[in-house]
Design an enzyme around this catalytic site. Structure first.
Site, short mmCIF file in Angstrom:
data_model
loop_
_atom_site.label_atom_id
_atom_site.label_comp_id
_atom_site.label_asym_id
_atom_site.label_seq_id
_atom_site.Cartn_x
_atom_site.Cartn_y
_atom_site.Cartn_z
N ASP A 49 19.97 21.37 -18.69
CA ASP A 49 20.26 21.56 -17.54
C ASP A 49 22.04 21.41 -17.09
O ASP A 49 22.47 20.68 -17.34
CB ASP A 49 19.67 19.98 -16.82
N TYR A 54 29.89 20.99 -12.72
CA TYR A 54 29.86 19.93 -13.81
C TYR A 54 31.33 20.15 -14.48
O TYR A 54 31.44 21.14 -15.32
CB TYR A 54 28.79 19.86 -14.76
N HIS A 116 22.39 23.35 -5.38
CA HIS A 116 22.72 21.85 -5.57
C HIS A 116 22.48 20.82 -4.32
O HIS A 116 22.18 19.93 -4.33
CB HIS A 116 24.09 21.73 -6.31
N SER A 147 17.91 21.42 -5.22
CA SER A 147 18.20 20.23 -5.63
C SER A 147 18.75 19.26 -4.27
O SER A 147 19.66 19.84 -3.83
CB SER A 147 18.86 20.12 -6.81
#
Length: 174
Positions: A49, A54, A116, A147
């Site tokens: 994932d 990130y 996201h 998400s």
């Protein structure tokens, strides 16, 4: 495998997938990432994932370097990619961010792609159109969706896709 991570065929994915995913928000170095990635993969884990944002992409780079340095075939793992986090959660960012992510990940596609964050100021159909373009280009393989999207917005995206003969979002990860 005894003591290994169980895999199952999950509807919508083209290969058996570990029931545990390894998330990528924080790895301080390639060496530390590799230790955990090796252990996870050796125990049968094949679901990773990742996300464009990130550690400003550093985590994606570690993963790309890891699977290439180990000679791991692309069809032996399932890759979740995420993009368009606030404040850049606009449909035109999907292609731009996905290009960067795929380069970092050293692959041509992600198996699963999540937006996201939603941006309710943008008509939902614009997101569906952008995602369908990526599926058509082969850069998103199996599943896509949102998400941190509301069920109401996801349902609207599905209705838009069905009405317009497009592939509907088929994954919601809240």
């Amino acid at each position: 495998k005894t003591g290994g991570i169980e895999k199952r065929q999950i509807r919508g994915l083209s290969q058996p997938t570990s029931l545990v995913a390894l998330g990528f928000e924080y790895f301080p170095s390639f060496a530390s990432a590799s230790i955990l990635l090796d252990a996870f993969y050796e125990k049968g884990g094949n679901l990773f994932d990742t996300a464009h944002g990130y550690r400003a992409g550093q985590s994606e780079g570690f993963f790309g370097d890891w699977h290439k340095s180990r000679g791991i075939k692309r069809d032996s793992f399932v890759l979740i990619g995420k993009g368009i986090h606030t404040p850049l959660n606009y449909p035109d960012q999907i292609s731009k961010q996905l290009s960067i992510s795929l380069d970092r990940l050293k692959t041509d596609y992600v198996d699963v792609y999540f937006m996201h964050r939603d941006n309710e100021e943008v008509p939902v159909g614009e997101f569906v159109d952008a995602l369908n373009a990526e599926v058509k280009a082969g850069r998103i393989k199996d599943l896509f969706g949102g998400s941190n999207w509301s069920r109401k917005r996801m349902d609207a995206a599905i209705r838009y896709a069905e009405k317009n003969g497009l592939i509907a979002p088929n994954a919601l990860s809240n």
